[in-house]
Design an enzyme around this catalytic site. Structure first.
Site, short mmCIF file in Angstrom:
data_model
loop_
_atom_site.label_atom_id
_atom_site.label_comp_id
_atom_site.label_asym_id
_atom_site.label_seq_id
_atom_site.Cartn_x
_atom_site.Cartn_y
_atom_site.Cartn_z
N ASP A 347 2.90 65.21 -53.93
CA ASP A 347 2.89 64.03 -54.64
C ASP A 347 1.14 63.71 -54.90
O ASP A 347 0.42 64.21 -53.94
CB ASP A 347 3.20 62.65 -53.90
CG ASP A 347 4.54 62.35 -54.30
OD1 ASP A 347 5.25 63.23 -54.93
OD2 ASP A 347 5.09 61.56 -53.42
N ASP A 666 8.76 60.23 -51.57
CA ASP A 666 8.87 58.91 -51.14
C ASP A 666 9.85 57.68 -51.79
O ASP A 666 10.28 57.01 -51.07
CB ASP A 666 7.60 58.18 -51.23
CG ASP A 666 7.04 58.29 -52.77
OD1 ASP A 666 7.83 58.59 -53.62
OD2 ASP A 666 5.73 57.96 -52.78
N ASP A 670 14.26 60.85 -54.37
CA ASP A 670 13.59 62.04 -53.96
C ASP A 670 14.47 62.67 -52.91
O ASP A 670 14.25 63.92 -52.76
CB ASP A 670 12.20 61.98 -53.47
CG ASP A 670 11.11 61.44 -54.63
OD1 ASP A 670 11.37 61.91 -55.72
OD2 ASP A 670 10.28 60.68 -54.22
P1 ATP Z 1 3.07 60.19 -57.45
O1 ATP Z 1 4.30 60.72 -58.03
O2 ATP Z 1 2.07 61.13 -57.43
O3 ATP Z 1 3.17 59.43 -56.38
P2 ATP Z 1 2.81 58.01 -59.45
O4 ATP Z 1 2.76 56.90 -58.46
O5 ATP Z 1 2.15 57.98 -60.51
O6 ATP Z 1 2.49 59.50 -58.92
P3 ATP Z 1 5.42 57.24 -60.15
O7 ATP Z 1 5.28 56.29 -59.09
O8 ATP Z 1 6.85 57.82 -60.47
O9 ATP Z 1 4.64 58.21 -59.79
O10 ATP Z 1 4.68 56.52 -61.19
C1 ATP Z 1 4.99 57.00 -62.48
C2 ATP Z 1 4.09 56.00 -63.80
O11 ATP Z 1 4.77 54.92 -63.71
C3 ATP Z 1 3.02 55.80 -63.22
O12 ATP Z 1 2.02 56.76 -63.79
C4 ATP Z 1 2.59 54.49 -63.98
O13 ATP Z 1 2.09 54.68 -65.00
C5 ATP Z 1 3.95 53.96 -63.83
N1 ATP Z 1 3.99 52.95 -62.69
C6 ATP Z 1 3.76 53.22 -61.25
N2 ATP Z 1 4.00 52.08 -60.63
C7 ATP Z 1 4.12 51.17 -61.67
C8 ATP Z 1 4.66 49.91 -61.32
N3 ATP Z 1 4.88 49.22 -60.13
N4 ATP Z 1 5.11 49.17 -62.48
C9 ATP Z 1 4.91 49.53 -63.47
N5 ATP Z 1 4.82 50.99 -63.90
C10 ATP Z 1 4.30 51.76 -62.88
#
Ligand code: ATP
Length: 925
Positions: A347, A666, A670
């Site tokens: 990630d 996480d 997944d």
């Molecule tokens: P990684 O997979 O590396 O942890 P990430 O945190 O960006 O990255 P996700 O958590 O799947 O991955 O988030 C995907 C996208 O969704 C993010 O890039 C963001 O634009 C949006 N996002 C993340 N957290 C939130 C949230 N709490 N509320 C709304 N949108 C969110």
């Protein structure tokens, strides 16, 4: 108050009867359960009541699953062919009147048993201790306040709150729920998640059908709910299962099993050889007593009895070292796989980066704004960006907050938000998602008081954020008599734009959406490594009770972008480089935007470029024809906007290309990818319990550097195992051969069975085991990964084992003969042989500290355990040679300095030959 509370000591049977009787909580309406357990379905237990119940019920832990009892464990040590041989030999010596020999043999059997027992207990304890490193926390309502507490602290009557990804911490009767689905496979074996509801059920409903109950150890896969704790620890259904099974997993991996099989096959072969030697000797007319002693010596010498135990100990030490470096191993076989890992898919957020979000800029259709301040503290302001894009008719430096879109963007970000930021001591601590916390802080800096808005417009419904949906939305119903409601959405820019028809102007009016302008602005932020979230809003004349994604699509108004910084972790770049040097490819898999991902990737040393196909988005992945998929995946280093299902495809593609793949995850979804990966890694801090359950390793600090450390330790475990085997096998082979030669020649034995026992027992513990403490070799992470199927012993190492065996056999015979020819007694000559064996082993031990580097380059003080072992062994040899008691027991006799000179001369010569062999082989290893 609750008279029928479960008590910890009650027997399983009684509890079963209760469950079908008056405490069948699934058969009672909620208010009766509340009454029974003396609690409150909305506020939970008060802190005083919890403190009172805690000592009464004890900790919410499963009673320790005990392995076999001490007596059985001790007994198991006797169940070993070598012990049979020794006991038989002991009996025969009694028969022959050699009582001293019988006593020595018996003592050896006992000491051997004790050492085996201690090793087993210690290895188990080391592995056991790991479980306590990964602690589960539970969200509870106590006295009307939401709190996170360690799961062990729950008491019956506690009100537990659960969401997707949580592990159910105790048996609960549900009091509220929303679309709750639970994976109960741990309990029922049923792998499909089951839906829950609150209805009262008939008392005789089977556990698997109790839809209004949640059981400890099961996993929430979707929705949310709240339940009252009705049973904890050993009283739960899971506790019952544990009691029934009542055993711990044996510390076994494919390799330990293979080695155990190898040594038992070898044992049988050696026993057969010893029997043949005995019969052949007797047939030739030798004395049966003498031949028996020779056959026993052959068996005792050649059987590598210490091998399986040494392997287990080495693994246990490796696992403990990994835990010290913050990688907790959940499944032991992964220690082997780690050393062979060829690709790590990690990630971005939290692993390569700190997961410390700060909103730096806000962009609205009317202007760009800078946000000052750092961290989660409230200090900072929002002001128009110097030279930022601004439209002439709107925000000027003094009128910036008059941009209505800015206000609604900040308000939406803070209202559509489940996080909290609190001052703890001198620092600000985040509860919940750091992305959301950053938006909460930004709103505060913009002067938005979100609590006022929420008081007048409480949240009525929500669409929680999921990695698939990539946005979150909340519905707020106005408390004003005129009614009406507001919807806020926030999330990935493309997803939020999909919901929007218009954009908000500075005056709050809606105008047509300029999608490409918004996307350009988002790209500009992403190119500088910022994480960008879009916000949108919608007003409803009447606020209904629910929210559906389909109803929002094409109806919302875009309000702005918030761009936040998440600094790369300090150690990430060095760890990526270390992996690459070690022949382990590193890939970033993220839900974030491809441009943000590429910039962060560059910062940690992962080169990726969308144009060159080394950065791919989820959409691009879906468009790749199946035949080209594995190649494309192999080439790319960054995967952005990837869904959990795509992660699973990626892992499969990499495995199809022959990779041994480690993958982090996480979220709830997944889990399949984590299971599919050869090494599934979950995050101790931010990961869901579902992900942790599916993983092989939990990182307690979520850091990429820890993955690299685990790979390094995995390689070291293999190295140390190999070193032990390469060190120990020549002794066994040589002892067997020395005796075989004596039998074939009909000559006197150069070493007696009891002396062989002395050598094997003392050197394995004082010398060999110390190799498990060997620090890692400097070149460890510049070698390519070990091919998974590769045997532990390469051709070069096998040759070395044969070489050392041959040297030992030749040296022993030469010395034995020489001593006898120069007037030594048989006892003295044998004492010289025993000391020669041990001396060669000590010299060879230093050589085995590195399988490639010369002994003199390993640094004599690198492993203090080993030095201590050598001193102990030396003292033992002096005692064996010079104390009358040991002379009597082991048939030894004092030897003169000239004999020692010959012993050390021969040992030195043997080391030189090994050194030359190493030098010749250095290229080939
Ligand atoms: P990684 O997979 O590396 O942890 P990430 O945190 O960006 O990255 P996700 O958590 O799947 O991955 O988030 C995907 C996208 O969704 C993010 O890039 C963001 O634009 C949006 N996002 C993340 N957290 C939130 C949230 N709490 N509320 C709304 N949108 C969110």
């Amino acid at each position: 108050m609750a008279k029928t509370r479960p008590t910890r000591n009650r027997q399983a049977k009684t509890r079963r009867a209760d469950n079908a009787g008056d405490t069948a909580h699934h058969g009672l309406p909620i208010h009766e359960v509340v009454l029974l357990l003396g609690t409150d379905a909305a506020r939970g237990l008060g802190p005083d009541e919890v403190a009172r119940r805690r000592p009464q019920f004890g900790a919410n832990e499963l009673p320790r699953a005990h392995g076999p009892g001490i007596a059985r464990k001790l007994g198991r040590q006797f169940n070993n062919p070598l012990v049979y041989v020794l006991l038989a030999a002991g009996m025969v010596t009694v028969f022959l009147g050699e009582f001293l020999d019988s006593a020595v043999i018996l003592a050896v059997v006992l000491v051997n048993t004790l050492i085996g027992f201690i090793q087993e207990v210690r290895a188990e304890a080391a592995l056991d201790a790991l479980h306590s490193l990964v602690r589960t926390r539970a969200a509870v309502m106590r006295g009307g306040e939401r709190k996170q507490v360690p799961s062990e602290d729950l008491v019956p009557g506690d009100l537990v709150l659960l969401g997707a990804g949580d592990k159910v911490p105790a048996d609960l009767r549900l009091v509220r729920l929303s679309a709750l689905r639970v994976d109960e496979s741990a309990l029922t074996g049923e792998s499909d998640p089951v839906s829950k509801d609150e209805v009262v059920l008939p008392r005789l409903t089977a556990v698997a059908d109790r839809r209004n109950m949640l059981y400890s150890g099961t996993l929430v896969t979707a929705g949310s709910g709240a339940g009252i704790v009705v049973a904890i620890g050993g009283e739960t259904e899971l506790g019952e299962i544990h009691r029934l099974m009542g055993t711990v997993q044996p510390a076994a991996t494919p390799l330990t099993l293979k080695l155990a099989r190898f040594s038992s096959t070898l044992t049988v072969a050696i026993l057969a050889l010893a029997a043949v030697a005995f019969l052949a000797g007797v047939a030739r007319g030798e004395q049966p007593g003498q031949m028996f002693t020779a056959a026993v010596a052959l068996a005792v010498g050649a059987i590598p009895e210490g091998l399986p135990a040494a392997v287990t100990v080495t693994l246990a030490i490796g696992v403990r070292r990994m835990a010290r470096r913050r990688a907790v191993v959940r499944r032991l076989p992964v220690v082997e796989t780690l050393g062979s890992t060829t690709v790590i898919c990690s990630d971005k957020t939290g692993t390569f980066t700190e997961n410390q979000m700060t909103v730096r800029s806000v962009w609205t259709p009317s202007g760009t704004y800078d946000v000052t301040g750092s961290g989660y503290g409230p200090e900072g302001h929002i002001r128009p960006a110097a030279g930022g894009e601004r439209q002439a008719d709107t925000a000027t430096p003094t009128r910036e907050i008059e941009d209505e879109a800015l206000r609604v963007c900040l308000l939406g970000g803070a209202a559509c938000n489940d996080s909290a930021v609190r001052r703890e001591g001198s620092s600000w601590q985040v509860r919940g998602d750091p992305t959301e916390a950053a938006m909460l802080v930004a709103a505060g800096k913009g002067g938005i008081i979100v609590s006022d808005f929420l008081a007048a417009n409480p949240r009525g419904a929500e669409l929680p954020f999921t990695s698939e949906r990539q946005f979150m939305a909340t519905l707020h119903a106005s408390t004003h008599p005129s009614g009406g409601g507001t919807v806020f959405a926030k999330g990935a820019v493309e997803r939020v734009l999909d919901l929007c028809r218009g954009e908000m102007g500075a005056d709050g009016d809606t105008r047509p959406l300029r999608r490409h302008v918004v996307l350009n602005a988002a790209h500009a932020f992403a190119d500088s490594g910022l994480r960008v979230l879009a916000t949108a809003t919608m007003s409803l004349p009447v606020a209904g009770g629910s929210l559906a994604a389909a109803e929002l699509r094409g109806r919302m108004t875009f309000t702005g972008l918030q761009a936040m910084q998440d600094p790369p972790r300090q150690a990430a770049a060095a760890s990526v480089q270390a992996c690459q040097q070690a022949g382990v490819a590193v890939k970033m898999i993220t839900g974030d935007h491809v441009r943000t991902a590429v910039t962060v990737a560059a910062a940690v040393g992962l080169a990726a470029d969308s144009a060159a196909g080394t950065a791919l988005t989820g959409e691009e992945l879906d468009a790749i024809p199946a035949g080209e998929f594995p190649d494309a995946v192999e080439r790319a280093t960054v995967f952005a906007r990837v869904s959990p299902e795509q992660k699973l495809r990626l892992i499969r593609a990499l495995q199809a290309r022959g990779h041994v793949a480690a993958m982090t995850g996480d979220g709830v979804n997944d889990a399949p990818a984590l299971r599919q990966a050869n090494v599934g890694i979950s995050m101790g801090r931010t990961g869901t319990e579902v992900a942790k359950e599916a993983s092989d390793i939990v990182l307690t600090d979520d850091d990429f550097a820890t993955i690299e450390a685990a790979v390094e330790e995995g390689r070291n475990v293999f190295d140390n195992l190999t070193k032990f085997i390469v060190w120990t096998l020549p002794t066994n082979m040589a002892e067997g051969l020395v005796i075989l030669v004596a039998i074939v020649l009909g000559a006197a034995l150069p070493i007696l069975p009891t002396q062989i026992l002395w050598i094997n027992m003392t050197t394995a513990v004082a010398l060999g085991l110390m190799l498990a403490f060997e620090p890692k070799e400097p070149g460890l992470m510049s070698r390519p990964p070990r091919a998974p199927g590769r045997p532990l012993l390469t051709w070069a190492l096998t040759v070395r084992i044969l070489l050392v065996s041959a040297l030992l056999v030749a040296g022993t015979w030469w010395l034995f003969d020489h001593e006898l020819n120069n007037g030594a007694t048989v006892a003295e000559a044998r004492t010289s042989s025993v000391n020669l064996f041990v001396a060669v082993e000590v010299f060879y031990l230093f050589s085995c500290r590195s399988l490639v580097r010369p002994a003199w380059r390993t640094g004599p003080f690198g492993n203090r355990w080993l030095l201590a072992g050598v001193l102990v062994q030396g003292a033992g040899q002096l005692a064996l040679t010079y104390t009358p008691l040991m002379n009597d027991l082991f048939h030894t006799a004092p030897i003169g300095p000239d004999a020692w000179l010959r012993i050390f001369g021969l040992a030195l010569a043997a080391s030189l030959v090994v050194g030359v062999d190493k030098r010749l082989r250095r290229q080939g290893f």
